[in-house]
Design an enzyme around this catalytic site. Structure first.
Site, PDB file in Angstrom:
ATOM      1  N   GLY A  48       4.199  15.136 -11.723  1.00  0.00           N
ATOM      2  CA  GLY A  48       5.516  14.497 -11.579  1.00  0.00           C
ATOM      3  C   GLY A  48       6.275  14.582 -12.886  1.00  0.00           C
ATOM      4  O   GLY A  48       7.000  13.668 -13.271  1.00  0.00           O
ATOM      5  N   SER A  54      10.681  14.714 -13.994  1.00  0.00           N
ATOM      6  CA  SER A  54      11.665  13.630 -13.952  1.00  0.00           C
ATOM      7  C   SER A  54      11.052  12.326 -14.469  1.00  0.00           C
ATOM      8  O   SER A  54       9.825  12.176 -14.506  1.00  0.00           O
ATOM      9  CB  SER A  54      12.072  13.494 -12.479  1.00  0.00           C
ATOM     10  OG  SER A  54      12.806  12.351 -12.240  1.00  0.00           O
ATOM     11  N   GLY A  55      11.902  11.389 -14.850  1.00  0.00           N
ATOM     12  CA  GLY A  55      11.506  10.005 -15.109  1.00  0.00           C
ATOM     13  C   GLY A  55      10.337   9.802 -16.055  1.00  0.00           C
ATOM     14  O   GLY A  55      10.295  10.341 -17.160  1.00  0.00           O
ATOM     15  N   ILE A  56       9.361   9.025 -15.599  1.00  0.00           N
ATOM     16  CA  ILE A  56       8.211   8.648 -16.437  1.00  0.00           C
ATOM     17  C   ILE A  56       7.366   9.866 -16.794  1.00  0.00           C
ATOM     18  O   ILE A  56       6.884   9.995 -17.928  1.00  0.00           O
ATOM     19  CB  ILE A  56       7.351   7.578 -15.699  1.00  0.00           C
ATOM     20  CG1 ILE A  56       8.151   6.274 -15.547  1.00  0.00           C
ATOM     21  CG2 ILE A  56       6.035   7.334 -16.434  1.00  0.00           C
ATOM     22  CD1 ILE A  56       7.534   5.260 -14.585  1.00  0.00           C
ATOM     23  N   TYR A 100       4.809   1.078  -0.151  1.00  0.00           N
ATOM     24  CA  TYR A 100       4.782   1.537  -1.537  1.00  0.00           C
ATOM     25  C   TYR A 100       3.784   0.677  -2.350  1.00  0.00           C
ATOM     26  O   TYR A 100       2.910   1.218  -3.041  1.00  0.00           O
ATOM     27  CB  TYR A 100       6.191   1.445  -2.146  1.00  0.00           C
ATOM     28  CG  TYR A 100       6.246   1.847  -3.598  1.00  0.00           C
ATOM     29  CD1 TYR A 100       6.340   3.188  -3.964  1.00  0.00           C
ATOM     30  CD2 TYR A 100       6.204   0.899  -4.615  1.00  0.00           C
ATOM     31  CE1 TYR A 100       6.385   3.562  -5.299  1.00  0.00           C
ATOM     32  CE2 TYR A 100       6.247   1.263  -5.951  1.00  0.00           C
ATOM     33  CZ  TYR A 100       6.343   2.595  -6.281  1.00  0.00           C
ATOM     34  OH  TYR A 100       6.373   2.972  -7.610  1.00  0.00           O
TER      35      TYR A 100
END
Ligand code: NAD
Length: 257
Positions: A18, A21-23, A159
């Protein structure tokens, strides 16, 4: 003066999932800044290439990029095939599919969230360990969430459940992988300002702002603030830490009277 940095990652190979993007992106960038050779993986080739180009690189550092959908066996196999001698793994890829009360939950949402947020992490860890892709003494970090361990909010069941499970799985990995001195931990972030919370299906701007009041620090986190917690777990600074869930949530889970 002698260089002293127990948080350094020089010479280590670290896989970040992942990472586009992001973290994940922030983690890949921090790892490279601290000297690691980084394998970045994600689904979107152009976004992944952009991150790869941003990675700090000294003369000794090499980075690798692998485009793969980890919710598929084909994607998992293609990633596992090309990596080797990993000193660190950041199992971070994840999706959120909006807030829905349980009675309105659709089967395809349940399947998608569990496929990405749980099963892909379990299969990746199994395959990397089974195929001896992890070095003895490696560090394995999973991105769980505060919503899986201490903060249960309306409409977030699937989630949160997926994150609860991945958090538990991190502890089981710590047990099983200890035979090779591999440490396994999880980070549990609160709300972090990433595309996950600003994209389609996320909460309204009004709710987004109002929710900040529940945080002791009165703000959401930044991706690099989670990345640095992950770096701690990857580095020798945490050499006696395994089977732990590190909460990085600006105090949202602290019970205040
Ligand atoms: P993001 O949307 O910015 O990044 C998610 C990454 O996962 C992307 O690179 C995406 O391409 C990748 N990904 C999704 N499905 C994939 C698949 N099938 N195969 C391969 N890669 C896939 O979101 P983020 O906020 O950076 O999320 C990173 C992790 O942190 C996720 O596991 C998320 O659940 C967790 N998390 C986020 C927050 C938050 O508030 N942002 C809070 C707690 C935990």
């Amino acid at each position: 003066m002698k260089e002293y940095n127990p948080f350094g990652l020089s010479g280590k190979w670290v896989l970040v999932t992942g990472a586009s993007s992001g973290i994940g992106r922030a983690t890949a960038l921090e790892c490279a800044l601290l000297g690691a050779n980084v394998v970045v993986t994600g689904r979107n080739e152009s976004r992944l290439q952009a991150v790869c180009d941003e990675l700090d690189r000294s003369e000794e550092q090499q980075h690798l990029m692998v485009v793969a959908d980890l919710a598929t066996d084909k994607g998992l196999d293609s990633l596992v095939r090309v990596v080797d001698n990993l000193d660190g793994v950041v199992s971070n890829a994840g999706i959120a599919r909006g807030n829905v009360p349980i009675k309105f939950l659709k089967d395809d949402v349940l399947d998608d969230v569990l496929d990405v947020n749980l099963k892909s992490h379990v299969k990746l860890a199994r395959n990397l360990f089974k195929k001896k892709k992890l070095n003895k003494g490696a560090s394995y970090v999973f991105t769980a969430s505060i919503s899986g361990v201490a903060s249960f909010t309306v409409g977030n069941a699937v989630y949160g459940m997926s994150k609860s499970a991945v958090n538990a799985f991190a502890h089981y990995c710590a047990v099983d992988f200890s035979s090779r001195q591999i440490r396994c931990n999880a980070v549990c972030p609160g709300m972090i300002e990433t595309p996950m919370n600003t994209g389609e299906g996320s909460v309204s701007q009004e709710d987004y702002e109002r929710n900040k009041e529940h945080y002791l620090l009165k703000r959401y986190g930044r991706p690099e603030e989670v990345a640095r917690a992950i770096v701690f777990l990857l580095s020798e600074a945490s050499s006696f830490v395994t089977g732990h869930s590190l909460i990085v949530d600006g105090g949202v889970s602290v019970p205040v009277n």
